[in-house]
Design a protein around this motif. Structure first.
Motif, PDB file in Angstrom:
ATOM      1  N   PRO A 228       0.802  -1.235   0.000  1.00  0.00           N
ATOM      2  CA  PRO A 228       0.000   0.000   0.000  1.00  0.00           C
ATOM      3  C   PRO A 228       0.833   1.283   0.000  1.00  0.00           C
ATOM      4  CG  PRO A 228       0.056  -0.944   2.195  1.00  0.00           C
ATOM      5  CD  PRO A 228       0.759  -1.921   1.312  1.00  0.00           C
ATOM      6  N   GLY A 229       2.121   1.222   0.279  1.00  0.00           N
ATOM      7  CA  GLY A 229       2.934   2.425   0.278  1.00  0.00           C
ATOM      8  C   GLY A 229       4.386   2.086   0.576  1.00  0.00           C
ATOM      9  N   PRO A 230       5.311   3.048   0.402  1.00  0.00           N
ATOM     10  CA  PRO A 230       6.735   2.786   0.609  1.00  0.00           C
ATOM     11  C   PRO A 230       7.157   2.724   2.073  1.00  0.00           C
ATOM     12  CG  PRO A 230       6.408   5.055  -0.025  1.00  0.00           C
ATOM     13  CD  PRO A 230       5.066   4.419  -0.094  1.00  0.00           C
ATOM     14  N   VAL A 231       6.238   3.005   3.003  1.00  0.00           N
ATOM     15  CA  VAL A 231       6.539   2.882   4.432  1.00  0.00           C
ATOM     16  C   VAL A 231       5.637   1.782   4.986  1.00  0.00           C
ATOM     17  CG1 VAL A 231       6.642   4.022   6.663  1.00  0.00           C
ATOM     18  CG2 VAL A 231       7.163   5.316   4.577  1.00  0.00           C
ATOM     19  N   ALA A 232       6.240   0.728   5.506  1.00  0.00           N
ATOM     20  CA  ALA A 232       5.475  -0.427   5.962  1.00  0.00           C
ATOM     21  C   ALA A 232       5.705  -0.656   7.441  1.00  0.00           C
ATOM     22  CB  ALA A 232       5.875  -1.665   5.174  1.00  0.00           C
ATOM     23  N   SER A 233       4.719  -1.247   8.095  1.00  0.00           N
ATOM     24  CA  SER A 233       4.867  -1.644   9.495  1.00  0.00           C
ATOM     25  C   SER A 233       5.531  -3.007   9.558  1.00  0.00           C
ATOM     26  CB  SER A 233       3.491  -1.717  10.170  1.00  0.00           C
ATOM     27  OG  SER A 233       2.846  -0.465  10.122  1.00  0.00           O
TER      28      SER A 233
END
Length: 365
Positions: free
Chosen positions: A252-257
Motif C-alpha cells: 500500500p505504500g513505501p513505508v510499511a509496518s
C-alpha cells in the motif's frame, strides 16, 4: 596417399563425465571405410562403412559414457572402395577432454604417440616422441576435445555486476579450489566447442555492449593436466538500456509496518513478459518473474512477505521480453522502502550501474 578426412565431435569435444559424444569422420572422396584410432596404440582401430550424408561420405563413432580414460587424442583415416589397401593421410588430431568426476590417473612421461600414414598394404604405425618433445603439449593445428569435470566445480560471479548499462565495465571472476592454475570461460547453453585456458581467473568484458549479454560458465584446471573441472553454475549477464524504463511503486505504500506484506509493482508501457527486481547491496541475483500476458501495458507484482529490517533498502526494476532474454530495459527510478520506526536511508548514488547495484553477483534463473 589420399587427402585427409575431417574429424569432428558432436555436440562438442568437451563432454561431461557420464555423457556421450559422437566422433564424425567425413570425406568428399569416394565411398569406402573409415578408421578411428586412439593415440598410443593400446586399442585396435575402430572401423565403420561410409554413409553418404549432406554431400559427404562419413561414419559416426559413438564414445561414452565418458570417463577420464576417454581423454585422449583421436585421428581418423579413409580407405577407398576402389583401392582397399591404401589409407588416406590422417585427419587433424582431435583431443577429447572430459569434465566432472574423480581426477584422471597420471599419464606416463612418454606422453603421446603419433599415427603416421602407412604405405600400401600396411596399417598405421606409431611414433613415440623423444626427450625433446613434451607430453601433452598442444601442437599447432590440433583440435582439443575436453573431458570436463575432473575436479569440483568453481564459482562464477560478476563485478560490479549485471544488469549493466552499455559502456560500463564488467569483469567475470572464476573462483576455484586451491591448486587451479588455469581458467576458462564458456558462453551459451550447450557444451563448449573448446576450452582455451588462461592463468588469470578474471575475464574483463568491458566496455560492455548488448552483444555481451548471455549465459556464462567457467572451468578450472591444473597446470600439468588436460582435465578441466565441472562447469560452474550459470551466470546470466544482463545488459540494460534496450528500451524505456518501467515504473516501480509500492502497495500500500513505501513505508510499511513490521510484519506487513508489501507488493512492489513494476509496470511497463511496452510489451514485456519478464520482469526483474533488484535491491541495492543485495548479494544474490535479481528476483525474476514471468507473466502470461505480455501485451502492453504489462506489469508484474513482487510480494515481500512479513517485512522487517532486512527488507529496508532501495529497489529498482527492469522489464524485458523472453525473445531477447538478456536485453533489459533501462532501470526504473529508485524506490526506497522503509519500515516504520526506522530513520530514512541516507542519500545514495542512483545511477543503477555502480558497484552497489543489487543482485549483480549471481545467475538470474
Amino acid at each position: 596417399v589420399y587427402p585427409a578426412p575431417a574429424l569432428s565431435a558432436q555436440p562438442s569435444p568437451v563432454v561431461a563425465a557420464g555423457g556421450n559424444v559422437t566422433l564424425t569422420c567425413s570425406s568428399r572422396d569416394t565411398a569406402g571405410t573409415f578408421y578411428l584410432l586412439k593415440e598410443g596404440g593400446a586399442d585396435p582401430p575402430r572401423q565403420r562403412n561410409a554413409s553418404f550424408l549432406e554431400g559427404r561420405h562419413q561414419a559416426l563413432f559413438p564414445v561414452g559414457p565418458a570417463n577420464p580414460s576417454h581423454e585422449v587424442t583421436y585421428r581418423c583415416y579413409h580407405e577407398s572402395q576402389t583401392d582397399p589397401y591404401v589409407w588416406s593421410a590422417p585427419s587433424t588430431p582431435l583431443r577429447l577432454e572430459v569434465t566432472g568426476e574423480a581426477a584422471p590417473a597420471a599419464r606416463p612421461p612418454a606422453g603421446l604417440s603419433l599415427s603416421l600414414c602407412p604405405g600400401r598394404g600396411a596399417g598405421p604405425v606409431t611414433w613415440t616422441p623423444g626427450p625433446g618433445h613434451r607430453a601433452g603439449h598442444r601442437e599447432g593445428g590440433e583440435n582439443r576435445a575436453a573431458v570436463a569435470g575432473a575436479y569440483g566445480e568453481p564459482s562464477l560471479w560478476a563485478e560490479p555486476g549485471a544488469p549493466v548499462l552499455p559502456g560500463g565495465s564488467l569483469t567475470l571472476r572464476c573462483g576455484a579450489q586451491a591448486g587451479f592454475g588455469r581458467f576458462a570461460l564458456a558462453r551459451g547453453e550447450g557444451p563448449p566447442r573448446r576450452l582455451d585456458g588462461q592463468r588469470s581467473p578474471d575475464f574483463p568484458l568491458g566496455p560492455v555492449s548488448r552483444t555481451h549479454g548471455g549465459r556464462y560458465r567457467c572451468y578450472g584446471g591444473r597446470n600439468l593436466s588436460h582435465a578441466w573441472s565441472a562447469p560452474s553454475a550459470p551466470l546470466d549477464v544482463l545488459i540494460a538500456g534496450a528500451h524505456e524504463k518501467p515504473s516501480l511503486s509500492a502497495l500500500p505504500g513505501p513505508v510499511a509496518s513490521p510484519g506487513e506484506n508489501v507488493t512492489l509493482r513494476c509496470r511497463s508501457a511496452e510489451r514485456a513478459d519478464t520482469f526483474y527486481l533488484s535491491k541495492e547491496g543485495a548479494p544474490g541475483p535479481p528476483q525474476r518473474l514471468r507473466v502470461q500476458d505480455a501485451a502492453a501495458p504489462s506489469q508484474a507484482r513482487f510480494t515481500l512477505s512479513a517485512v522487517g529490517p532486512a527488507h529496508r533498502g532501495t529497489y529498482r526494476c527492469y522489464s524485458s521480453h523472453s525473445s531477447v532474454p538478456f536485453a533489459l530495459s533501462l532501470p526504473s527510478e529508485p524506490l526506497e522502502l522503509r519500515v516504520s520506526g526506522e530513520a530514512p536511508l541516507l542519500s545514495r548514488d542512483h545511477s543503477g550501474s555502480g558497484p552497489g547495484s543489487p543482485g549483480l553477483g549471481g545467475p538470474s534463473l
